[in-house]
Design a protein around this motif. Structure first.
Motif, short mmCIF file in Angstrom:
data_model
loop_
_atom_site.label_atom_id
_atom_site.label_comp_id
_atom_site.label_asym_id
_atom_site.label_seq_id
_atom_site.Cartn_x
_atom_site.Cartn_y
_atom_site.Cartn_z
N UNK A 55 23.06 18.32 28.79
CA UNK A 55 24.11 17.45 29.31
C UNK A 55 23.78 16.94 30.70
N UNK A 56 22.83 17.59 31.37
CA UNK A 56 22.42 17.14 32.71
C UNK A 56 21.11 16.35 32.67
N UNK A 72 26.29 32.98 30.66
CA UNK A 72 27.09 32.86 29.44
C UNK A 72 26.17 32.95 28.21
N UNK A 73 26.80 32.97 27.04
CA UNK A 73 26.10 32.95 25.75
C UNK A 73 25.22 34.17 25.52
N UNK A 127 23.56 28.63 31.62
CA UNK A 127 24.92 28.69 32.15
C UNK A 127 25.84 27.75 31.37
N UNK A 128 27.16 27.94 31.55
CA UNK A 128 28.11 26.94 31.06
C UNK A 128 28.39 25.96 32.19
N UNK A 147 25.12 24.49 29.13
CA UNK A 147 25.78 24.27 27.84
C UNK A 147 27.28 24.34 28.09
N UNK A 148 28.01 23.22 27.96
CA UNK A 148 29.44 23.21 28.28
C UNK A 148 30.23 24.31 27.57
N UNK A 149 31.24 24.80 28.25
CA UNK A 149 32.11 25.84 27.72
C UNK A 149 32.74 25.40 26.40
#
Length: 322
Positions: A55-56, A72-73, A127-128, A147-149
């Motif tokens: 996404x970035x 996360x994840x 990270x989220x 990776x978005x939440x």
């Protein structure tokens, strides 16, 4: 003799050129994989990388990262056989991952502490998107995949994504096959004793605050709605699909209460619910069709947590009919 040597040299050059062309055409060397070639050092000793879309934007990450920091994840990484070098405090406390994380560095609250993360010298960070300013700083430490939440709607989506990202496709396929087998067996057990059209509610009762969620925010929702295939009361299906949650007052609670309730609370017992004028009037409470657990277990909804919760909730549902 000179003519003969020139002929041999020309043949060798042609053979080498054809070999390179064939490799390119066959796709054995993906175009998004790069390998360093420092002078005087064998190519095989250089770290390999690949470019991934996030996404970035596109970023270059190690093909086989050795020191992953993950805020996360974590469940997906553990499912793939990957143990990070560091993670945030709430994952260290995850009861479903406790054994796998016993030697992993606690990096602090939220998604971890920047200084601690830097000290770990990671070669990849996952990270989220909950801490945008922090994530910008992380990119200065190591390649960072954001990776978005709540990006993934199913366990299959999440495990498959990280299997592809980290070159663990075989491990992802094997873990998901076991997951499918165990969850199918659980669903079969449940449907032998619970009618498929029974309605379920996923509620949280903390202090005086009451809320409900659909399938994407843990607390048993992914298990009940995605894995076992039950539905919330028809009147609130749309609301629990989009936005997927709601804050409730006790007055409207009966509208959201199904035949069965999975309830997250740290201060209520069945006796408390039955003594309450509104809760006590719900069919699920009258029939003892309420599963009560604390936030320390219900708030986790990684793939390993969901698999374990599926089998635990299945045991409860089967027990209600004995």
């Amino acid at each position: 003799m000179l003519s003969f040597m020139l002929l041999i040299s020309a043949c060798g050059t042609e053979a080498t050129g054809n070999s390179s062309s064939g490799a390119a055409e066959s796709g054995t060397t993906p175009t998004n994989i790069k390998q360093g070639q420092a002078e005087g050092i064998p190519t095989a000793e250089q770290p390999q990388t690949k470019t991934v879309s996030t996404v970035t934007g596109d970023i270059e990450i190690p093909l086989q990262p050795k020191r992953i920091v993950a805020g996360e994840y974590l469940g997906s990484l553990i499912a793939l056989g990957i143990t990070p070098v560091g993670t945030s405090s709430h994952h260290i406390a995850n009861p479903y991952l406790h054994d796998a994380l016993k030697d992993v560095e606690d990096l602090g609250d939220g998604n971890g502490n920047l200084e601690k993360i830097a000290a770990m010298e990671p070669d990849l960070i996952i990270m989220d998107d909950m801490y945008a300013e922090m994530n910008e700083q992380l990119t200065k430490i190591a390649p960072t995949v954001i990776v978005p939440y709540a990006s993934f709607k199913t366990v299959h989506e999440e495990v498959s994504y990280f299997g592809e990202l980290l070159g663990k496709q075989k491990e992802a396929t094997a873990w998901l096959a076991d997951y499918d087998s165990r969850t199918a067996a659980a669903k079969e057990r449940v449907l032998q004793v619970i009618p498929a059209d029974s309605t379920f509610s996923i509620l949280e009762y903390m202090g005086k605050d009451i809320s409900t969620v659909g399938s994407n925010y843990g607390k048993g929702g992914p298990v009940i709605y995605n894995v076992l295939g039950f539905k919330p009361p028809a009147e609130v299906i749309d609301e629990l699909t989009d936005p997927g949650w709601a804050s409730l007052s006790t007055e409207v609670l009966p509208k959201y209460a199904g035949d069965y309730i999975v309830l997250t609370t740290d201060n209520q017992t069945m006796e408390d619910l039955k003594a309450d004028s509104i809760w006590g009037g719900l069919d699920a409470v009258k029939n003892d069709h309420v599963y009560i657990w604390g936030a320390d277990r219900s708030w986790y909804w990684d793939p390993i947590a969901i698999l374990t919760q599926t089998e635990e909730l299945t045991d409860w549902l089967v027990e209600t009919k004995r």
